[in-house]
Design an enzyme around this catalytic site. Structure first.
Site, PDB file in Angstrom:
ATOM      1  CG  PHE A  23     -32.397  68.043  31.474  1.00 25.04           C
ATOM      2  CD1 PHE A  23     -33.762  68.006  31.720  1.00 25.04           C
ATOM      3  CD2 PHE A  23     -31.841  67.061  30.677  1.00 25.04           C
ATOM      4  CE1 PHE A  23     -34.553  66.991  31.192  1.00 25.04           C
ATOM      5  CE2 PHE A  23     -32.623  66.046  30.146  1.00 25.04           C
ATOM      6  CZ  PHE A  23     -33.978  66.005  30.402  1.00 25.04           C
ATOM      7  CE  LYS A  26     -32.046  74.607  25.571  1.00 28.65           C
ATOM      8  NZ  LYS A  26     -31.983  73.532  26.564  1.00 28.65           N
ATOM      9  CD  GLU A  93     -37.371  73.225  22.929  1.00 29.47           C
ATOM     10  OE1 GLU A  93     -36.328  72.930  22.298  1.00 29.47           O
ATOM     11  OE2 GLU A  93     -37.555  72.883  24.117  1.00 29.47           O
TER      12      GLU A  93
END
EC number: 2.7.1.21
Length: 193
Positions: A23, A26, A93
């Protein structure tokens, strides 16, 4: 960020890492940079781990619902095969990728590709996550983003897991995680005693 002009005409690559807690924005920042590269008519390719299907199977999607088309992959070496003659590679990710992701990013940069990587720098225990420490070590540019602590409102840097599960990887959203500052994380985390 200042980029030195290349007067030789030779394409030079580099590695940018965007990190922080959940949160913190990114993916939003990754999407912003990639869309700007597309506006500049650069050839852009985006990759994400195939395991991340929280919002969409093929798109990189931010918590604010901004998105960009990507290619889900199971093995980071696949990026080297797929990213031929690409100006900019985006990787979301990155903490979920295998140990070769650092070498993949290095090889892309040596080919003259701008590599923009986003990922969690710490897991739910506040420990370095996956290959992110290695990527941070080789990065030319680092952007550390912060969320807001859901307990006190200060700057948050840790993703606190609200559900009981001891596996390092547990995909989830606001029902599973919340950002916390260092103090609130250590005071309230069951794993910290």
């Amino acid at each position: 960020m200042f980029i030195e002009p290349n007067l030789t005409g030779e394409r030079r690559g580099w590695i940018e890492v965007i990190c922080g807690s959940m949160f913190s924005g990114k993916t939003e920042e990754l999407i912003r940079r990639l869309k700007r590269a597309k506006i500049a008519n650069l050839k852009v390719e985006i990759y994400k781990p195939a395991v991340d299907v929280r919002y969409d199977e093929t798109q990189v999607v931010s918590h604010d619902a901004n998105s960009i088309q990507s290619t889900p992959i199971d093995n980071s070496q696949t990026i080297l095969l797929m990213a031929q003659d690409v100006d900019v590679v985006g990787i979301d990710e990155a903490q979920f990728f295998d140990a070769e992701i650092m070498h993949v990013c290095e090889m892309l940069a040596l080919r003259g590709t701008r590599v923009i990587v986003a990922g969690l720098d710490m897991d739910y225990l506040g420990r370095p996550f996956g290959q992110m420490p290695n990527l941070l070590a080789i990065a030319d540019y680092i952007t550390k983003l912060h969320a807001i602590c859901m307990k006190c409102g200060n700057i948050a840097n840790v993703s606190f897991r609200k559900v009981e599960n001891e596996g390092q990887v547990l995909l989830g959203e606001k029902e599973t995680y919340e950002p916390r500052c260092r103090k609130c994380f250590h005071e309230m985390s069951p794993s910290k005693g």
